[in-house]
Design a protein around this motif. Sequence first.
Motif, PDB file in Angstrom:
ATOM      1  N   LYS A 136      46.978 -46.759  21.339  1.00 21.22           N
ATOM      2  CA  LYS A 136      47.979 -46.456  22.358  1.00 21.22           C
ATOM      3  C   LYS A 136      47.678 -45.142  23.057  1.00 21.22           C
ATOM      4  O   LYS A 136      47.957 -44.979  24.236  1.00 21.22           O
ATOM      5  N   GLU A 137      47.163 -44.169  22.309  1.00 23.62           N
ATOM      6  CA  GLU A 137      46.906 -42.831  22.844  1.00 23.62           C
ATOM      7  C   GLU A 137      45.527 -42.389  22.359  1.00 23.62           C
ATOM      8  O   GLU A 137      45.142 -42.671  21.232  1.00 23.62           O
ATOM      9  N   GLN A 138      44.809 -41.688  23.210  1.00 27.25           N
ATOM     10  CA  GLN A 138      43.480 -41.197  22.844  1.00 27.25           C
ATOM     11  C   GLN A 138      43.568 -39.776  22.287  1.00 27.25           C
ATOM     12  O   GLN A 138      44.501 -39.048  22.575  1.00 27.25           O
ATOM     13  N   VAL A 139      42.581 -39.389  21.506  1.00 26.06           N
ATOM     14  CA  VAL A 139      42.529 -38.059  20.911  1.00 26.06           C
ATOM     15  C   VAL A 139      42.121 -37.043  21.980  1.00 26.06           C
ATOM     16  O   VAL A 139      41.122 -37.237  22.674  1.00 26.06           O
ATOM     17  N   ALA A 195      36.710 -36.877  12.458  1.00 23.49           N
ATOM     18  CA  ALA A 195      37.955 -37.017  11.702  1.00 23.49           C
ATOM     19  C   ALA A 195      38.569 -38.407  11.822  1.00 23.49           C
ATOM     20  O   ALA A 195      38.707 -39.115  10.827  1.00 23.49           O
ATOM     21  N   PHE A 196      38.919 -38.821  13.026  1.00 19.16           N
ATOM     22  CA  PHE A 196      39.690 -40.054  13.172  1.00 19.16           C
ATOM     23  C   PHE A 196      38.864 -41.319  12.931  1.00 19.16           C
ATOM     24  O   PHE A 196      39.332 -42.247  12.274  1.00 19.16           O
ATOM     25  N   LEU A 240      41.364 -53.910  10.657  1.00 21.96           N
ATOM     26  CA  LEU A 240      41.355 -53.254  11.958  1.00 21.96           C
ATOM     27  C   LEU A 240      42.778 -52.954  12.414  1.00 21.96           C
ATOM     28  O   LEU A 240      43.065 -51.867  12.921  1.00 21.96           O
ATOM     29  N   GLU A 241      43.671 -53.890  12.196  1.00 21.67           N
ATOM     30  CA  GLU A 241      45.064 -53.704  12.591  1.00 21.67           C
ATOM     31  C   GLU A 241      45.695 -52.530  11.833  1.00 21.67           C
ATOM     32  O   GLU A 241      46.403 -51.712  12.411  1.00 21.67           O
ATOM     33  N   VAL A 242      45.399 -52.423  10.538  1.00 21.20           N
ATOM     34  CA  VAL A 242      45.922 -51.313   9.736  1.00 21.20           C
ATOM     35  C   VAL A 242      45.358 -49.986  10.246  1.00 21.20           C
ATOM     36  O   VAL A 242      46.083 -48.992  10.376  1.00 21.20           O
ATOM     37  N   SER A 243      44.069 -49.952  10.537  1.00 22.77           N
ATOM     38  CA  SER A 243      43.450 -48.725  11.050  1.00 22.77           C
ATOM     39  C   SER A 243      44.072 -48.306  12.378  1.00 22.77           C
ATOM     40  O   SER A 243      44.351 -47.127  12.594  1.00 22.77           O
ATOM     41  N   VAL A 244      44.298 -49.261  13.266  1.00 22.90           N
ATOM     42  CA  VAL A 244      44.905 -48.966  14.566  1.00 22.90           C
ATOM     43  C   VAL A 244      46.320 -48.423  14.374  1.00 22.90           C
ATOM     44  O   VAL A 244      46.705 -47.436  15.007  1.00 22.90           O
ATOM     45  N   GLN A 245      47.097 -49.054  13.478  1.00 16.88           N
ATOM     46  CA  GLN A 245      48.463 -48.573  13.222  1.00 16.88           C
ATOM     47  C   GLN A 245      48.453 -47.141  12.694  1.00 16.88           C
ATOM     48  O   GLN A 245      49.247 -46.305  13.128  1.00 16.88           O
ATOM     49  N   MET A 246      47.534 -46.853  11.758  1.00 16.06           N
ATOM     50  CA  MET A 246      47.446 -45.516  11.194  1.00 16.06           C
ATOM     51  C   MET A 246      47.081 -44.500  12.281  1.00 16.06           C
ATOM     52  O   MET A 246      47.712 -43.454  12.405  1.00 16.06           O
ATOM     53  N   GLU A 285      49.737 -43.511  14.705  1.00 12.16           N
ATOM     54  CA  GLU A 285      50.689 -42.539  14.181  1.00 12.16           C
ATOM     55  C   GLU A 285      50.089 -41.133  14.100  1.00 12.16           C
ATOM     56  O   GLU A 285      50.775 -40.147  14.352  1.00 12.16           O
ATOM     57  N   LEU A 286      48.814 -41.033  13.740  1.00 14.41           N
ATOM     58  CA  LEU A 286      48.187 -39.732  13.524  1.00 14.41           C
ATOM     59  C   LEU A 286      47.796 -39.013  14.817  1.00 14.41           C
ATOM     60  O   LEU A 286      47.939 -37.791  14.921  1.00 14.41           O
ATOM     61  N   ILE A 287      47.285 -39.743  15.774  1.00 18.57           N
ATOM     62  CA  ILE A 287      46.759 -39.124  16.995  1.00 18.57           C
ATOM     63  C   ILE A 287      47.823 -38.343  17.772  1.00 18.57           C
ATOM     64  O   ILE A 287      47.560 -37.211  18.193  1.00 18.57           O
ATOM     65  N   PRO A 288      49.041 -38.875  17.967  1.00 19.93           N
ATOM     66  CA  PRO A 288      50.042 -38.061  18.681  1.00 19.93           C
ATOM     67  C   PRO A 288      50.363 -36.742  17.969  1.00 19.93           C
ATOM     68  O   PRO A 288      50.611 -35.730  18.627  1.00 19.93           O
TER      69      PRO A 288
END
Length: 177
Positions: free
Chosen positions: A39-42, A69-70, A120-126, A129-132
């Motif tokens: 949803k959002e980029q680092v 990191a990500f 992949l879906e779990v990684s995207v969800q994580m 949440e972390l990137i914002p």
Amino acid sequence: MEISNEEYCALKAQVSILQNQVNSMQAPKKITKLRDLLKEQVVSHVTNLDNEKPIFGYSDFCGDAWNQAFLPLAKMIHEPSRLFYMGTACNGPYHPRPYIRSLDKRDRLKKVSDLTPEQLEVSVQMLDELIPIYNKYFKMLHQKVMFDPTGKGDYELIGVMDEDIIKEGEKWRTSSF
């Protein structure tokens, strides 16, 4: 039907996310980029937005935060747990006692394309949440840059423009009174 610039941007983002999801469903084995599903980029660094004026903003072009990191976190989360077995430990020369030990023989993922669609879906969800959180603190710590308008070493602090502020300005200019 007329919609505001903010609604347009929100709908455009939703379309992009849905299109990425459709693309990944149609070709689950071929993953172009994990970044395309987020949803959002680092935020990677501050950059100049105009080569002729001192206007600075945040760039999400690939940088150390993503590569070091990500991206590793997206793969690391799926590493299997260690193997455990019952062994013995000596409590003196003639008193062995039971002792649980572990082996670190895990298969580590080398590429994002090795992830299953569920992983992949779990990684995207994580990451979503972390990137914002990361971006919030990056922007808090990098609100100004040093700029030398003369090229003679006379630096001054210049504020960095956040995309949310830029969008607000565009909304204000395009709204009708």
